[in-house]
Design an enzyme around this catalytic site. Structure first.
Site, PDB file in Angstrom:
ATOM      1  N   ASN A 203       0.825  -1.202   0.000  1.00 25.41           N
ATOM      2  CA  ASN A 203       0.000   0.000   0.000  1.00 25.41           C
ATOM      3  C   ASN A 203       0.864   1.259   0.000  1.00 25.41           C
ATOM      4  O   ASN A 203       0.591   2.215  -0.742  1.00 25.41           O
ATOM      5  CB  ASN A 203      -0.922  -0.007   1.229  1.00 25.41           C
ATOM      6  CG  ASN A 203      -1.838   1.195   1.276  1.00 25.41           C
ATOM      7  OD1 ASN A 203      -2.340   1.663   0.262  1.00 25.41           O
ATOM      8  ND2 ASN A 203      -2.064   1.716   2.479  1.00 25.41           N
TER       9      ASN A 203
ATOM     10  N   PHE B 196      -0.059   5.182  10.390  1.00 25.68           N
ATOM     11  CA  PHE B 196      -1.246   4.349  10.567  1.00 25.68           C
ATOM     12  C   PHE B 196      -1.267   3.337   9.423  1.00 25.68           C
ATOM     13  O   PHE B 196      -1.818   3.584   8.354  1.00 25.68           O
ATOM     14  CB  PHE B 196      -2.494   5.222  10.561  1.00 25.68           C
ATOM     15  CG  PHE B 196      -3.743   4.496  10.950  1.00 25.68           C
ATOM     16  CD1 PHE B 196      -3.885   3.965  12.214  1.00 25.68           C
ATOM     17  CD2 PHE B 196      -4.788   4.346  10.055  1.00 25.68           C
ATOM     18  CE1 PHE B 196      -5.039   3.290  12.586  1.00 25.68           C
ATOM     19  CE2 PHE B 196      -5.943   3.674  10.408  1.00 25.68           C
ATOM     20  CZ  PHE B 196      -6.068   3.145  11.676  1.00 25.68           C
ATOM     21  N   ALA B 197      -0.641   2.191   9.652  1.00 24.78           N
ATOM     22  CA  ALA B 197      -0.468   1.187   8.609  1.00 24.78           C
ATOM     23  C   ALA B 197      -1.738   0.376   8.418  1.00 24.78           C
ATOM     24  O   ALA B 197      -2.361  -0.066   9.384  1.00 24.78           O
ATOM     25  CB  ALA B 197       0.697   0.265   8.963  1.00 24.78           C
ATOM     26  N   HIS B 198      -2.114   0.156   7.151  1.00 24.75           N
ATOM     27  CA  HIS B 198      -3.303  -0.633   6.849  1.00 24.75           C
ATOM     28  C   HIS B 198      -3.325  -0.944   5.364  1.00 24.75           C
ATOM     29  O   HIS B 198      -2.539  -0.413   4.587  1.00 24.75           O
ATOM     30  CB  HIS B 198      -4.577   0.117   7.245  1.00 24.75           C
ATOM     31  CG  HIS B 198      -4.783   1.403   6.487  1.00 24.75           C
ATOM     32  ND1 HIS B 198      -4.008   2.518   6.705  1.00 24.75           N
ATOM     33  CD2 HIS B 198      -5.647   1.743   5.501  1.00 24.75           C
ATOM     34  CE1 HIS B 198      -4.386   3.483   5.892  1.00 24.75           C
ATOM     35  NE2 HIS B 198      -5.389   3.037   5.142  1.00 24.75           N
ATOM     36  N   ALA B 199      -4.246  -1.798   4.970  1.00 22.21           N
ATOM     37  CA  ALA B 199      -4.504  -2.105   3.573  1.00 22.21           C
ATOM     38  C   ALA B 199      -5.997  -2.347   3.423  1.00 22.21           C
ATOM     39  O   ALA B 199      -6.753  -2.253   4.400  1.00 22.21           O
ATOM     40  CB  ALA B 199      -3.700  -3.326   3.126  1.00 22.21           C
TER      41      ALA B 199
END
Length: 285
Positions: free
Chosen positions: A50, A66-69
């Site tokens: 991402n 703020f790590a996410h996928a």
């Protein structure tokens, strides 16, 4: 909807973690979600991809990523992790680097974690609570701050505030903030306005920014006149004509390009003062 303390168990909190670079920092956060049964290893790779695809827009505030996928089969249950780094690392963000805190989110859909995002936005936007989180010596004590519980050392730790000032190095009272100015007069009520908050996936940073914006609208008394919708870049291009403005990061603004509506860049997604100023500019008040 689940609360922050439910989505972020003590077992998913690690302090003083060492990482060689931003990929290592995200990997550390991803491992915790694997260990607590929220994701598979594939989701960690998706979080890294991402950033590779969309840039470091996940660095939502100074020192905070703020790590996410996107929701995917690699997400087994909605969950979060919290990694406080021993040494800061660079993500490549032009104003919010270096990063010392990585909060990771794995979402099965776009709704189950909205309450947790609202809580997190208020926690990180409150200087006292942010300082307590940065100073917490153990995962257990950090989790207690997240839950709004008093610390073992006394009642000084801040519970989440109902309103927030931006967390700056010099403190909230160093200079008057734009958010302390008089609230603008109510807009004309002949139509309901919409503002879009946009991120790469529509489930993480856009929700975070949505909650900060809604805090400002609540303070102004404008919530009944303006609806805020968190969305992803692809959907935002189709919905832009419905909106007064789009609020997003610099990286996502470049991806959006010209959508026929003003695209406003927010550097610090935790700062009600910055969002206040952008909203005043949008409505010329």
């Amino acid at each position: 909807m689940e609360d922050l303390k439910d989505l972020l168990p003590v077992a998913a909190v690690r302090l003083d973690v060492r990482a060689a670079d931003w990929r290592g920092a995200i990997a550390a956060a991803g491992r915790l979600m694997v260990e607590t049964g929220a994701t598979t290893d594939e989701y960690t790779r998706e979080m890294v991809a991402n950033v590779e695809e969309n840039g470091p827009y996940i660095v939502i505030a100074p020192g905070v990523a703020f790590a996410h996928a996107r929701p995917s089969p690699a997400v087994l249950s909605t969950g979060m992790s919290w990694v406080r780094l021993a040494e800061p690392v660079e993500f490549g963000h032009e104003s919010n680097d270096p990063v010392t805190l990585v909060v990771a989110l794995a979402a099965q859909d776009s709704s189950a974690h909205t309450s947790a995002m609202a809580s997190l936005a208020r926690l990180l936007g409150d200087p006292g609570t942010a300082a307590a989180l940065a100073a917490a010596p153990t995962p257990e004590e950090l989790h207690a701050v997240l839950a709004g519980e008093p610390s073992e050392d006394g009642p000084e730790e801040s519970a989440p505030a109902t309103t927030s000032e931006p967390a700056t190095a010099s403190g909230p009272s160093a200079t008057p903030e734009p958010a302390t100015a008089a609230e603008p007069a109510e807009p004309r009520a002949d139509s309901l306005h919409k503002i879009l908050t946009v991120c790469g996936n529509g489930v993480g940073t856009s929700l975070f920014l949505k909650n900060t914006l809604e805090q400002v609208l609540d303070r102004w008394g404008w919530s009944r006149f303006i609806t805020v919708e968190a969305t992803d870049t692809i959907s935002a291009k189709g919905k832009a004509s419905e909106a007064v403005a789009l609020l997003t990061s610099r990286e996502i603004a470049r991806t959006l390009g010209d959508v026929g509506r003003p695209v406003k860049v927010i550097q610090d997604f935790t700062s009600t003062a910055e969002v206040d100023a952008v909203l005043r500019d949008t409505y010329d008040v």
